[in-house]
Design a protein around this motif. Structure first.
Motif: not given
Length: 208
Positions: A32-49
């Motif tokens: 169960y994955r989710w990620g940032p709602i802004t363009h924030s590359p430093s907040l992502l891990d290797g699988d995009g969340g």
């Protein structure tokens, strides 16, 4: 948690209850994955969340991107129609390190919202005076915080019997039984049991 897949569906059920924004920079579950709602590359891990661990966030996140993302989460909740009642930090990521706590406190001041805060005992462990800093900014928070694990009936009952003077927050993990919950959370049955206890069990109002 605004970035989560079913957050918009939950927003459609809102009927004016007290609802806080559980600011999230982590997505800890395997399926169960989710990620940032802004363009924030430093907040992502290797699988995009979002990263799965607090340490991964602390090691790689740009604080300005943290500030931008958390502000956007609050603003989206307001845009969806919530009269946001308080702020909180998923997994404590914003509460447990001083530079991240600065963002957390700044947002509480800017939006004039109360915070969930670490307990007085935990404050000594994190190494900075979070409560005093909040006091200096006029930000309010519960006097006492009781964390309960999944499957919390006995812990809630004990917390209600042991209440001290002031405002106590009791932290619980209830969930509605769905196919998604069963697929993503190995402890789903206890979460459903917690939901039935806090929502429908007549002993709760009697205990209170």
């Amino acid at each position: 948690m605004v970035p989560c897949p079913w957050a918009r569906d939950a927003a459609a059920m809102y009927r004016g209850e007290d609802v806080g924004v559980h600011l999230t920079l982590n997505a800890e579950w395997e399926t169960y994955r989710w990620g940032p709602i802004t363009h924030s590359p430093s907040l992502l891990d290797g699988d995009g969340g979002f990263p799965r661990t607090i340490e991964d966030v602390w090691d790689h996140a740009d604080v300005e991107e943290v500030r931008k993302e958390c502000r956007a989460q609050i603003e989206r909740a307001i845009y969806w129609g919530f009269d946001v009642s308080h702020l909180d930090s998923h997994m404590g990521t914003l509460q447990l390190r001083a530079d991240f706590f600065d963002v957390y406190l700044e947002l509480a001041v800017d939006f004039r919202l109360p915070l969930r805060m670490v307990g007085a005992g935990s404050e000594r462990l994190v190494g900075f005076p979070a409560r005093r800093l909040a006091d200096e900014e006029g930000v309010v928070y519960p006097d006492h915080f009781v964390y309960t694990r999944v499957g919390s009936r006995r812990a809630i009952e004990k917390a209600l019997f042991d209440l001290r003077p002031g405002v106590t927050e009791v932290y619980v993990h209830p969930a509605v039984d769905t196919d998604e919950l069963r697929a993503s959370h190995p402890d789903w049955a206890s979460r459903v049991e917690d939901h039935g206890f806090v929502r429908r069990d007549p002993s709760i109002p009697d205990l209170v």
